[in-house]
Write a protein that holds these residues in place. Structure first.
Motif, PDB file in Angstrom:
ATOM      1  N   GLU A 253       0.822  -1.211   0.000  1.00 43.92           N
ATOM      2  CA  GLU A 253       0.000   0.000   0.000  1.00 43.92           C
ATOM      3  C   GLU A 253       0.852   1.254   0.000  1.00 43.92           C
ATOM      4  O   GLU A 253       0.331   2.362  -0.222  1.00 43.92           O
ATOM      5  CB  GLU A 253      -0.918  -0.003   1.220  1.00 43.92           C
ATOM      6  N   LEU A 254       2.164   1.103   0.263  1.00 39.08           N
ATOM      7  CA  LEU A 254       3.060   2.259   0.358  1.00 39.08           C
ATOM      8  C   LEU A 254       4.065   2.292  -0.779  1.00 39.08           C
ATOM      9  O   LEU A 254       5.119   2.919  -0.664  1.00 39.08           O
ATOM     10  CB  LEU A 254       3.809   2.238   1.696  1.00 39.08           C
ATOM     11  N   ILE A 255       3.756   1.604  -1.891  1.00 42.30           N
ATOM     12  CA  ILE A 255       4.715   1.499  -2.988  1.00 42.30           C
ATOM     13  C   ILE A 255       5.132   2.873  -3.500  1.00 42.30           C
ATOM     14  O   ILE A 255       6.324   3.139  -3.735  1.00 42.30           O
ATOM     15  CB  ILE A 255       4.130   0.647  -4.132  1.00 42.30           C
ATOM     16  N   GLU A 256       4.182   3.771  -3.658  1.00 39.90           N
ATOM     17  CA  GLU A 256       4.507   5.098  -4.182  1.00 39.90           C
ATOM     18  C   GLU A 256       5.341   5.896  -3.186  1.00 39.90           C
ATOM     19  O   GLU A 256       6.257   6.617  -3.565  1.00 39.90           O
ATOM     20  CB  GLU A 256       3.220   5.849  -4.524  1.00 39.90           C
ATOM     21  N   VAL A 257       5.015   5.763  -1.902  1.00 37.65           N
ATOM     22  CA  VAL A 257       5.760   6.497  -0.867  1.00 37.65           C
ATOM     23  C   VAL A 257       7.191   5.962  -0.748  1.00 37.65           C
ATOM     24  O   VAL A 257       8.136   6.725  -0.512  1.00 37.65           O
ATOM     25  CB  VAL A 257       5.040   6.397   0.492  1.00 37.65           C
ATOM     26  N   LEU A 258       7.357   4.640  -0.913  1.00 41.73           N
ATOM     27  CA  LEU A 258       8.660   4.008  -0.727  1.00 41.73           C
ATOM     28  C   LEU A 258       9.506   4.002  -1.994  1.00 41.73           C
ATOM     29  O   LEU A 258      10.651   3.541  -1.955  1.00 41.73           O
ATOM     30  CB  LEU A 258       8.473   2.558  -0.244  1.00 41.73           C
ATOM     31  N   LYS A 259       8.993   4.495  -3.076  1.00 39.86           N
ATOM     32  CA  LYS A 259       9.722   4.482  -4.332  1.00 39.86           C
ATOM     33  C   LYS A 259      11.011   5.289  -4.221  1.00 39.86           C
ATOM     34  O   LYS A 259      11.006   6.440  -3.803  1.00 39.86           O
ATOM     35  CB  LYS A 259       8.838   5.042  -5.451  1.00 39.86           C
ATOM     36  N   GLY A 260      12.135   4.654  -4.588  1.00 43.93           N
ATOM     37  CA  GLY A 260      13.429   5.324  -4.549  1.00 43.93           C
ATOM     38  C   GLY A 260      14.093   5.347  -3.184  1.00 43.93           C
ATOM     39  O   GLY A 260      15.224   5.811  -3.057  1.00 43.93           O
ATOM     40  N   LYS A 261      13.404   4.858  -2.166  1.00 47.40           N
ATOM     41  CA  LYS A 261      13.972   4.876  -0.815  1.00 47.40           C
ATOM     42  C   LYS A 261      14.795   3.613  -0.558  1.00 47.40           C
ATOM     43  O   LYS A 261      14.673   2.613  -1.274  1.00 47.40           O
ATOM     44  CB  LYS A 261      12.867   5.004   0.221  1.00 47.40           C
ATOM     45  N   ILE A 262      15.614   3.660   0.478  1.00 51.70           N
ATOM     46  CA  ILE A 262      16.451   2.522   0.871  1.00 51.70           C
ATOM     47  C   ILE A 262      15.743   1.765   1.981  1.00 51.70           C
ATOM     48  O   ILE A 262      15.486   2.318   3.058  1.00 51.70           O
ATOM     49  CB  ILE A 262      17.841   2.994   1.348  1.00 51.70           C
ATOM     50  N   LEU A 263      15.395   0.512   1.704  1.00 52.22           N
ATOM     51  CA  LEU A 263      14.737  -0.332   2.694  1.00 52.22           C
ATOM     52  C   LEU A 263      15.765  -1.325   3.243  1.00 52.22           C
ATOM     53  O   LEU A 263      16.311  -2.141   2.495  1.00 52.22           O
ATOM     54  CB  LEU A 263      13.550  -1.082   2.081  1.00 52.22           C
ATOM     55  N   VAL A 264      16.012  -1.245   4.532  1.00 48.48           N
ATOM     56  CA  VAL A 264      16.989  -2.132   5.172  1.00 48.48           C
ATOM     57  C   VAL A 264      16.231  -3.253   5.877  1.00 48.48           C
ATOM     58  O   VAL A 264      15.544  -3.007   6.873  1.00 48.48           O
ATOM     59  CB  VAL A 264      17.876  -1.364   6.174  1.00 48.48           C
ATOM     60  N   ASP A 265      16.346  -4.458   5.360  1.00 48.97           N
ATOM     61  CA  ASP A 265      15.657  -5.608   5.943  1.00 48.97           C
ATOM     62  C   ASP A 265      16.525  -6.209   7.047  1.00 48.97           C
ATOM     63  O   ASP A 265      17.662  -6.621   6.814  1.00 48.97           O
ATOM     64  CB  ASP A 265      15.396  -6.667   4.866  1.00 48.97           C
TER      65      ASP A 265
ATOM     66  N   PRO B 195       9.069  -3.026  -5.674  1.00 50.56           N
ATOM     67  CA  PRO B 195      10.081  -3.038  -6.741  1.00 50.56           C
ATOM     68  C   PRO B 195      10.776  -1.695  -6.952  1.00 50.56           C
ATOM     69  O   PRO B 195      11.886  -1.659  -7.483  1.00 50.56           O
ATOM     70  CB  PRO B 195       9.277  -3.446  -7.980  1.00 50.56           C
ATOM     71  N   GLY B 196      10.167  -0.598  -6.541  1.00 48.39           N
ATOM     72  CA  GLY B 196      10.780   0.708  -6.766  1.00 48.39           C
ATOM     73  C   GLY B 196      11.784   1.107  -5.702  1.00 48.39           C
ATOM     74  O   GLY B 196      12.419   2.165  -5.829  1.00 48.39           O
ATOM     75  N   ALA B 197      11.959   0.299  -4.648  1.00 44.11           N
ATOM     76  CA  ALA B 197      12.874   0.644  -3.549  1.00 44.11           C
ATOM     77  C   ALA B 197      14.207  -0.095  -3.714  1.00 44.11           C
ATOM     78  O   ALA B 197      14.301  -1.088  -4.440  1.00 44.11           O
ATOM     79  CB  ALA B 197      12.242   0.292  -2.214  1.00 44.11           C
ATOM     80  N   HIS B 198      15.221   0.416  -3.027  1.00 46.71           N
ATOM     81  CA  HIS B 198      16.537  -0.212  -3.011  1.00 46.71           C
ATOM     82  C   HIS B 198      16.660  -1.009  -1.709  1.00 46.71           C
ATOM     83  O   HIS B 198      16.812  -0.433  -0.632  1.00 46.71           O
ATOM     84  CB  HIS B 198      17.646   0.833  -3.092  1.00 46.71           C
ATOM     85  N   VAL B 199      16.584  -2.325  -1.821  1.00 46.16           N
ATOM     86  CA  VAL B 199      16.576  -3.183  -0.626  1.00 46.16           C
ATOM     87  C   VAL B 199      18.004  -3.589  -0.264  1.00 46.16           C
ATOM     88  O   VAL B 199      18.782  -4.007  -1.129  1.00 46.16           O
ATOM     89  CB  VAL B 199      15.706  -4.436  -0.853  1.00 46.16           C
ATOM     90  N   VAL B 200      18.326  -3.450   1.020  1.00 45.31           N
ATOM     91  CA  VAL B 200      19.632  -3.845   1.557  1.00 45.31           C
ATOM     92  C   VAL B 200      19.392  -4.742   2.773  1.00 45.31           C
ATOM     93  O   VAL B 200      18.537  -4.440   3.612  1.00 45.31           O
ATOM     94  CB  VAL B 200      20.474  -2.619   1.969  1.00 45.31           C
ATOM     95  N   LYS B 201      20.115  -5.832   2.841  1.00 42.73           N
ATOM     96  CA  LYS B 201      20.033  -6.725   3.998  1.00 42.73           C
ATOM     97  C   LYS B 201      21.126  -6.354   4.981  1.00 42.73           C
ATOM     98  O   LYS B 201      22.309  -6.275   4.616  1.00 42.73           O
ATOM     99  CB  LYS B 201      20.211  -8.185   3.559  1.00 42.73           C
ATOM    100  N   ALA B 202      20.761  -6.142   6.266  1.00 42.09           N
ATOM    101  CA  ALA B 202      21.752  -5.769   7.279  1.00 42.09           C
ATOM    102  C   ALA B 202      21.150  -5.916   8.668  1.00 42.09           C
ATOM    103  O   ALA B 202      19.927  -6.029   8.831  1.00 42.09           O
ATOM    104  CB  ALA B 202      22.246  -4.338   7.063  1.00 42.09           C
ATOM    105  N   PHE B 203      22.014  -5.921   9.669  1.00 39.85           N
ATOM    106  CA  PHE B 203      21.669  -5.889  11.097  1.00 39.85           C
ATOM    107  C   PHE B 203      21.003  -7.162  11.621  1.00 39.85           C
ATOM    108  O   PHE B 203      20.696  -7.232  12.811  1.00 39.85           O
ATOM    109  CB  PHE B 203      20.756  -4.696  11.424  1.00 39.85           C
TER     110      PHE B 203
ATOM    111  N   ARG C 220      25.415   3.793   2.026  1.00 41.94           N
ATOM    112  CA  ARG C 220      24.686   4.554   3.050  1.00 41.94           C
ATOM    113  C   ARG C 220      24.504   3.706   4.310  1.00 41.94           C
ATOM    114  O   ARG C 220      24.666   4.201   5.431  1.00 41.94           O
ATOM    115  CB  ARG C 220      23.313   4.966   2.506  1.00 41.94           C
ATOM    116  N   VAL C 221      24.172   2.430   4.114  1.00 34.71           N
ATOM    117  CA  VAL C 221      23.987   1.537   5.262  1.00 34.71           C
ATOM    118  C   VAL C 221      25.326   1.264   5.950  1.00 34.71           C
ATOM    119  O   VAL C 221      25.401   1.207   7.181  1.00 34.71           O
ATOM    120  CB  VAL C 221      23.328   0.216   4.811  1.00 34.71           C
TER     121      VAL C 221
END
Length: 477
Positions: free
Chosen positions: A98-110, A133-141, A172-173
Motif C-alpha cells: 500500500e506504500l509502494i509510491e511512498v517508498l519508491k526510490g527509498k532505501i529499505l533495510v531488511d 520493486p521501486g525501492a533499493h533493498v539492503v540486507k543488514a543488522f 549509506r547503510v
C-alpha cells in the motif's frame, strides 16, 4: 589506577561512533516496527546523533520508545526519511504494497530473521524487493541482537553482514553501521541474503564434528574400560567393581580422549604436508574432508582442553574417595599388625614425580594454547607469534602429554600381566595416534625433507616449467 583508566578509555573508544552527526545537521532515519530490536536500534541511533522516527500501525498506543524519538503512522514516518529499517516479521510485509509510491526510490533495510533455515523459497530481503520493486533493498543488522545493541556490543559479535544490488544504497547503510561502532562486512549482491539470514540460525556449525568425534571416543573408551575393569573381574572372580564407573573409569576416559583429540589437532597438518610432498605442489586442493578437518582444529583443541580440565578435577578428588581411604586404612592396619612396612624405592619415586610433573607442565601449556586461541588474545598477536604458540608450543604440549602417559605406564607398558582377555590397558590405545603424529612430524622436520617441503610451500612445483622461476623468488606468495 592507570590500568582502570586504560580499561575506561578502551570502553569509551568502543562506545563512541566513528563519525558523529552534529545536532544541527542530524540525518533522519525511519524504523518500521516498535518491538525489542526496533527500540534498541532506535536508542543506539539516537545516542549516535541520528534523528529517529518510528512507524507503527498504532502510533498512539506505542510505548517504551526511547526519549527523543517520534512515532507516526507508517505512511507519515516513511515521508520523513529516505532510509527505512524494516524491523518487522516477514508475515507482516503485505501492508508495504500500500506504500509502494511512498517508498519508491527509498532505501529499505531488511533486518528480519526466520525461525528455521531455508524456511521460504527466497530470502526475506528478496521477497521484500519483489513487494516494493521501486525501492533499493539492503540486507543488514540481522546478525546483531537487541541485547548486543543495548550493551554497546562490547561482549558480543560486532560484525554486520550487508548485501544489496545498489552500491550507493549499501554505502549509506555501511556508513550507519560504522557510526554505530559496528563492523560492516559487504557480502555482495542481494542473492547473498539467504546465506546471511541462515547464519544466525546455525547451531554450532564448526563444533558438530568435534562434539560427535569426542562423544564417539568417550563412548568407545568407556565401554572398553568397563569390559576390562568391571566385566572381567566379575566373570573371573565374581568381584563387584561397578563403583569404578563413577570416578575411576571416567578419570581414565577423559585424559585419553583429551590426548587423542590433541593429536587429532595436528594430524591433518601432517597429512597435508605428506600430500604436498607426494604431489610436489601446493596448487592442488586438499580433499573436502581434510579441508573441513583443518577448519575444525581450533574447536577440537578447545574440546580437548575441556576434557583435560575434567581429568584434573577428577584427579583432585581421588584422596577423598571412600575406596581410596579404605585401602589406605587397611594397608596401615596390616602393616601395624605384621610390623612390616614397604621399603622406599627411589626409582618408583622418580617415576611418580616425573609422571606428575609432566602432567602439570603439559596441562599448563594446554591452557596456554586455549587462551591464545581466543579472539581477544589472538588479535593482540602477530602471525609469527600466533604460529609459534599454536605450532611450536602445541607440539611441545603433545610431547609432554604423551610422555605423561608413557611414564604412567612405566614398566607395565609392555608387560603381559596388564592384558585382560588379550586387551591391553586403555592408555596403551591412547598412545597410538599421538605417537604416530610425533614420529611423522619428526621425519618431516628432518633437513632433507623439510627443505623440499618449504620450497613447495613457497611456490616450487615438481615437474613444472615454473620451478626455476619459483626458486629464483618469483613465485606467488
Amino acid at each position: 589506577m592507570s590500568g582502570k583508566l586504560g580499561v575506561m578509555e578502551k570502553t569509551c573508544t568502543v562506545m563512541l561512533p566513528l563519525t558523529m552527526n552534529s545536532s544541527e545537521n542530524r540525518e533522519n532515519v525511519c524504523i518500521f516496527g516498535t518491538g525489542d530490536f526496533g527500540r534498541s536500534l532506535g536508542l543506539k541511533m539516537l545516542q549516535c546523533g541520528y534523528s529517529v522516527v518510528f512507524g507503527s500501525r498504532n502510533p498512539r498506543t506505542s510505548r517504551l520508545l526511547p526519549n527523543g524519538a517520534e512515532v507516526l503512522s507508517y505512511s507519515e514516518a516513511a515521508q520523513k526519511s529516505d532510509i527505512i529499517l524494516i524491523a518487522i516479521h516477514r508475515e507482516h510485509y503485505e501492508f508495504l504494497t500500500e506504500l509502494i509510491e511512498v517508498l519508491k526510490g527509498k532505501i529499505l533495510v531488511d533486518v528480519s530473521n526466520n525461525l528455521k533455515i531455508n524456511q521460504y523459497p527466497e530470502s526475506n530481503a528478496e521477497y521484500l524487493a519483489q513487494l516494493v520493486p521501486g525501492a533499493h533493498v539492503v540486507k543488514a543488522f540481522n546478525t546483531i541482537s537487541a541485547w548486543a545493541l543495548q550493551s554497546g556490543a562490547l561482549d558480543a559479535s560486532r560484525q554486520v553482514f550487508i548485501c544489496g544490488n545498489d552500491s550507493k544504497a549499501k554505502q549509506r547503510v555501511v556508513d550507519i553501521v560504522r557510526t554505530l561502532g559496528l563492523t560492516p562486512l559487504d557480502r555482495g549482491s542481494l542473492s547473498a541474503a539467504t546465506e546471511i539470514e541462515n547464519y544466525p540460525l546455525q547451531l554450532f556449525p564448526m563444533w558438530r564434528f568435534p562434539f560427535y568425534l569426542s562423544a564417539a571416543l568417550c563412548l568407545f573408551f568407556f565401554i572398553y574400560c568397563v569390559i576390562r575393569e568391571v566385566i572381567y573381574p566379575y566373570v573371573q572372580e565374581k568381584e563387584d567393581s561397578t563403583f569404578r564407573m563413577a570416578i575411576s573409569i571416567p578419570n581414565r576416559v577423559f585424559p585419553i580422549t583429551a590426548l587423542t583429540l590433541l593429536a587429532l589437532v595436528y594430524l591433518p597438518g601432517v597429512i597435508a604436508a605428506i600430500l604436498q610432498l607426494y604431489r610436489g605442489t601446493k596448487y592442488q586442493r586438499f580433499p573436502d574432508w581434510l579441508d573441513h578437518w583443518m577448519l575444525c582444529r581450533k574447536q577440537l583443541g578447545l574440546v580437548a582442553l575441556g576434557f583435560a580440565f575434567l581429568h584434573a578435577i577428577y584427579t583432585l578428588v581421588i584422596p577423598i574417595r571412600y575406596y581410596v581411604r579404605w585401602r589406605i586404612r587397611n594397608t596401615t592396619i596390616t602393616q601395624v599388625i605384621t610390623k612390616k612396612d614397604n621399603p622406599f624405592i627411589t626409582s618408583m619415586a622418580w617415576l611418580s614425580d616425573s609422571y606428575v610433573s609432566l602432567g602439570i607442565l603439559g596441562f599448563f601449556l594446554f591452557v596456554l594454547l586455549g587462551i591464545t586461541s581466543l579472539p581477544s588474545v589472538s588479535n593482540m598477536m602477530n602471525w609469527r607469534e600466533f604460529r609459534f604458540v599454536q605450532s611450536k608450543l602445541g607440539y611441545l604440549t603433545l610431547i609432554l602429554c604423551t610422555a605423561h602417559t608413557l611414564v604412567y605406564g612405566g614398566r607395565k607398558f609392555l608387560s603381559s600381566s596388564i592384558l585382560r582377555w588379550y586387551l591391553p590397558s586403555a592408555y596403551v590405545l591412547a598412545l597410538i595416534i599421538p605417537s604416530t603424529v610425533l614420529v611423522i612430524k619428526f621425519i618431516l622436520i628432518m633437513p632433507c625433507i623439510n627443505k623440499t617441503l618449504m620450497r613447495i610451500r613457497q611456490g616450487w612445483e615438481r615437474n613444472s616449467k615454473y620451478s626455476k622461476s619459483a626458486l629464483n623468488g618469483k613465485s606467488d606468495i
